[in-house]
Design a protein around this motif. Sequence first.
Motif, mmCIF file in Angstrom:
data_model
loop_
_atom_site.group_PDB
_atom_site.id
_atom_site.type_symbol
_atom_site.label_atom_id
_atom_site.label_comp_id
_atom_site.label_asym_id
_atom_site.label_seq_id
_atom_site.Cartn_x
_atom_site.Cartn_y
_atom_site.Cartn_z
ATOM 1 N N LYS A 135 9.970 68.207 -10.756
ATOM 2 C CA LYS A 135 8.639 67.695 -11.088
ATOM 3 C C LYS A 135 8.390 66.328 -10.452
ATOM 4 N N LYS A 136 9.466 65.561 -10.267
ATOM 5 C CA LYS A 136 9.328 64.208 -9.719
ATOM 6 C C LYS A 136 9.396 64.192 -8.196
ATOM 7 N N ALA A 137 9.715 65.321 -7.601
ATOM 8 C CA ALA A 137 9.914 65.357 -6.147
ATOM 9 C C ALA A 137 8.635 64.964 -5.410
ATOM 10 N N PRO A 138 8.770 64.295 -4.271
ATOM 11 C CA PRO A 138 7.587 63.920 -3.473
ATOM 12 C C PRO A 138 6.793 65.163 -3.069
ATOM 13 N N ASP A 139 5.487 64.983 -2.932
ATOM 14 C CA ASP A 139 4.604 66.089 -2.585
ATOM 15 C C ASP A 139 3.747 65.655 -1.399
ATOM 16 N N PRO A 140 4.278 65.756 -0.175
ATOM 17 C CA PRO A 140 3.536 65.258 0.992
ATOM 18 C C PRO A 140 2.201 65.958 1.207
ATOM 19 N N GLU A 141 2.097 67.247 0.868
ATOM 20 C CA GLU A 141 0.829 67.961 1.058
ATOM 21 C C GLU A 141 -0.257 67.367 0.166
ATOM 22 N N LEU A 142 0.082 67.130 -1.101
ATOM 23 C CA LEU A 142 -0.899 66.564 -2.025
ATOM 24 C C LEU A 142 -1.300 65.158 -1.594
ATOM 25 N N HIS A 143 -0.327 64.360 -1.210
ATOM 26 C CA HIS A 143 -0.645 62.986 -0.808
ATOM 27 C C HIS A 143 -1.461 62.961 0.478
ATOM 28 N N GLU A 144 -1.219 63.913 1.375
ATOM 29 C CA GLU A 144 -2.032 63.956 2.595
ATOM 30 C C GLU A 144 -3.458 64.387 2.271
ATOM 31 N N ALA A 145 -3.608 65.337 1.324
ATOM 32 C CA ALA A 145 -4.960 65.738 0.907
ATOM 33 C C ALA A 145 -5.704 64.546 0.320
ATOM 34 N N ALA A 146 -4.990 63.730 -0.472
ATOM 35 C CA ALA A 146 -5.606 62.519 -1.031
ATOM 36 C C ALA A 146 -5.971 61.540 0.073
ATOM 37 N N HIS A 147 -5.119 61.416 1.097
ATOM 38 C CA HIS A 147 -5.423 60.528 2.219
ATOM 39 C C HIS A 147 -6.649 61.007 2.997
ATOM 40 N N ILE A 148 -6.806 62.304 3.099
ATOM 41 C CA ILE A 148 -7.973 62.846 3.798
ATOM 42 C C ILE A 148 -9.246 62.462 3.050
ATOM 43 N N LEU A 149 -9.205 62.533 1.720
ATOM 44 C CA LEU A 149 -10.368 62.096 0.940
ATOM 45 C C LEU A 149 -10.575 60.589 1.074
ATOM 46 N N TYR A 150 -9.491 59.843 1.147
ATOM 47 C CA TYR A 150 -9.587 58.394 1.375
ATOM 48 C C TYR A 150 -10.335 58.125 2.687
ATOM 49 N N ASP A 151 -9.948 58.873 3.742
ATOM 50 C CA ASP A 151 -10.641 58.734 5.029
ATOM 51 C C ASP A 151 -12.116 59.112 4.890
ATOM 52 N N ALA A 152 -12.379 60.192 4.155
ATOM 53 C CA ALA A 152 -13.752 60.659 3.978
ATOM 54 C C ALA A 152 -14.605 59.576 3.316
ATOM 55 N N LEU A 153 -14.026 58.904 2.318
ATOM 56 C CA LEU A 153 -14.762 57.834 1.628
ATOM 57 C C LEU A 153 -15.092 56.698 2.595
ATOM 58 N N GLY A 154 -14.149 56.392 3.483
ATOM 59 C CA GLY A 154 -14.413 55.336 4.462
ATOM 60 C C GLY A 154 -15.563 55.706 5.383
ATOM 61 N N LEU A 155 -15.594 56.949 5.834
ATOM 62 C CA LEU A 155 -16.681 57.391 6.708
ATOM 63 C C LEU A 155 -18.014 57.385 5.970
ATOM 64 N N ILE A 156 -18.006 57.810 4.718
ATOM 65 C CA ILE A 156 -19.237 57.870 3.923
ATOM 66 C C ILE A 156 -19.808 56.475 3.697
ATOM 67 N N HIS A 157 -18.928 55.526 3.324
ATOM 68 C CA HIS A 157 -19.396 54.162 3.069
ATOM 69 C C HIS A 157 -19.939 53.506 4.335
ATOM 70 N N ALA A 158 -19.379 53.897 5.474
ATOM 71 C CA ALA A 158 -19.788 53.261 6.727
ATOM 72 C C ALA A 158 -21.061 53.852 7.311
ATOM 73 N N ASP A 159 -21.451 55.050 6.856
ATOM 74 C CA ASP A 159 -22.572 55.741 7.503
ATOM 75 C C ASP A 159 -23.417 56.456 6.445
ATOM 76 N N PRO A 160 -24.475 55.813 5.939
ATOM 77 C CA PRO A 160 -25.336 56.431 4.920
ATOM 78 C C PRO A 160 -25.922 57.769 5.372
ATOM 79 N N LYS A 161 -26.227 57.904 6.660
ATOM 80 C CA LYS A 161 -26.773 59.164 7.158
ATOM 81 C C LYS A 161 -25.744 60.288 7.008
ATOM 82 N N LEU A 162 -24.477 59.978 7.320
ATOM 83 C CA LEU A 162 -23.416 60.973 7.161
ATOM 84 C C LEU A 162 -23.222 61.314 5.691
ATOM 85 N N ALA A 163 -23.308 60.291 4.828
ATOM 86 C CA ALA A 163 -23.161 60.521 3.391
ATOM 87 C C ALA A 163 -24.213 61.498 2.886
ATOM 88 N N ALA A 164 -25.430 61.393 3.433
ATOM 89 C CA ALA A 164 -26.510 62.287 3.017
ATOM 90 C C ALA A 164 -26.230 63.725 3.411
#
Length: 752
Positions: free
Chosen positions: A695-724
């Motif tokens: 249960k405690k083992a690292p989960d690289p797939e989950l953490h990468e999925a979270a990083h992808i959303l982190y990237d998505a948030l950066g793109l959204i904040h930087a570009d209101p048109k893209l966010a729309a």
Amino acid sequence: MTFRLRPLLALLIAFSVAITGTAAAQSAADMGASAPRKVSELPLKPTDTQADAALISAHLLTRFHYDAQPLDEAMSQKIYNLYFKLLDSEKVFFTQEDMANFAKYKDQFGNEIWNKDLNGPFDIFNQYILRAIDRMTYARSLLKQGFDFNSNDTYNTDRKNADWPKNKAELDDLWRKRTMNDWLRLKLAGKTDDEIRKTLDKRYSGYIDRTKQLDGEDAFQTFMTAYANSTDPHTDYLGPRAAENFDISMKLSLEGIGAQLQARDDYTIILSLIPGGPAAKSGKFKPGDRIIAVGQGTDGPMVDVVGARIDDVTNLIRGKTGTTVRVEIWPADAGQDGKYETVTLVRDKIKLEDSAAKKRVIDINEGGVDRKIGVIELPMFYSDFGARSEGDKDFKSATRDVAKLLAELKAEGVQGVVMDLRNNGGGSLYEANELTGLFIGKGPVVQVRDARGQVSVQGDDDTDMVWSGPLAVLVNRGTASASEIFSAAIQDYGRGLIIGTPTFGKGTVQTLIDLNRFASDPNSNPNYGALKMTVQEFFRVNGGSTQLKGVTPDMLFPTTGDDKDFGESTYDNALPWTQIPPADYKPVADVKAYLPQLELMHDNRVATSPAWQLMLDEIAQYKKLADNTTISLNYDQRQAERKQLDAVQADFRARHKAIDGNASVDADIDDQIDDGLNPNERSVKSELKEEEEAKKAPDPELHEAAHILYDALGLIHADPKLAAEVLPHGGKALADTSSAPASAASTPAVVH
């Protein structure tokens, strides 16, 4: 959700875990009146009740199944082939001579069901029991003289496509090699010859004891599973025991003492305790305690359960809330002459929270920017339809639980959400519809076609969008059925990113039919079991089907290569892929607008990620080992191979520790290598420790999925048109603060 009976050998080897649960058909007092079965008397014979259940099932399957097929000679041959696959999938019990003798039944199973004469399948099952006992007895006899490991013998660990051994002599040679391999694994782990003999003799004698406990219900369950699965891979017959466990799995609740049990040697032991249950609250039980006897009420007779089947022990302990049960235990820490203790408990309703939706928050900081990504893990689409229909305000529901978790994540300030549906095998169609509504609002979710070709559109008509911020759905090959409905709808609506590997590919709907409804005499109280029958096929709102093809992620992760052995496409009788016209729906967003940018950022990140590269190397090693099905029985060669494998594992552990500092990877090397033991031969303490570390083992797939959303948030904040474009409501809000629970309206209990 698909519950499939494992081949009987695997069943005997596992024969382990059960949970003390809901009341059985008999009252607790009735159950306490008779002792559990210890050794079944051969030959096993079919009962009139079983013949009736088979006939009722045949009428339903040939008339109302989505792809109804006649129970004729052709179907009989399919049943015959699958029956032997369930009994002897590795072809290690029967010979070609045996199969020649059984050939008379090959096209007769249909006639036997129609004529209520099940002697053929029972004859085969009786012969299976005798052969299994004979083979284990032969294996025990080989232990006396030991083996010569200087030869060039090899053993094939994957025999599903092998021929049946020609005769007993060829079968003996096969079992010699099987037993040699068992011995060699223990020898490589450092065991002495005397220790090996003791371990294997105990193992094989345990198999013999469990084989002798197989009864008529096991025979009938196996045969009817062969019939049901021959119509399509997801139609199943559930005998009384299996039907009860299915009910528990869907409700995520039971009535009992709240203990997880496991079969070990001649005992049923306490494996773990469910927090808040009567057993845990009593403070009298601990993992490893052996159950000696069970009594009903405050003064009912104590029934000896040493040597009993685990399901019989479970039935004695199960019972209605408020009733009393007495459990006599031999404490785990007591010596051979330790004193037994009797604990009196009042049964209660237990919630199985381990299978319920859970949340966590992943904090990511890159370039000085902090963002919180919420994760909701959903193991299945569960629903307690009985409690719902009875007006229970606290009925168990996947949608209600997820809505609550989303509200909590909002309060914690998360900016994106990952729905983790890996290995979610499905569940309630109703819950899939309602849960999708939490993310898209009102609208169609799935199209359903019945056997007459009529198509209906189902969706969520009364739930507002609970989460309108960035969304990702993490899937894998084990994502099936209801979870594919959810993932496909999220993808078709452009609502979120689907990330992972292609899903299972199950596109059919099953309904659970209580066969007791068809009893000719309603006052006879029969126990026919239930039929989980395919009655519909579902389609995406875009008109495509998930059948066979599954859901293809927007962003693909590396696969483990299990698609050739696991998934809808591996079934010979899977329904074909088809499509229908799309439903009247309108996408709420278009995540493809920033997909190329996210893929580039993902590729650049994982190219330099030590954790991702380690995962790729571990997958490659897994594939290499899985593909190597022929192993040497030469000690020197196996020892050299073991040293190579140990070196690879040691490197993996060192890399894990360097990446995440996980203490579990710094364990002694003896805990990491093959010890030659089966799971229930290890100590309970070590087994529980292994589960905790997993249960405690690292989960690289989950953490990468979270990083992808982190990237998505950066793109959204930087570009209101893209966010729309990529967010609903024109991207006006990154997170909707509403948290309305899903509707509690009654609906038929349709399951997958």
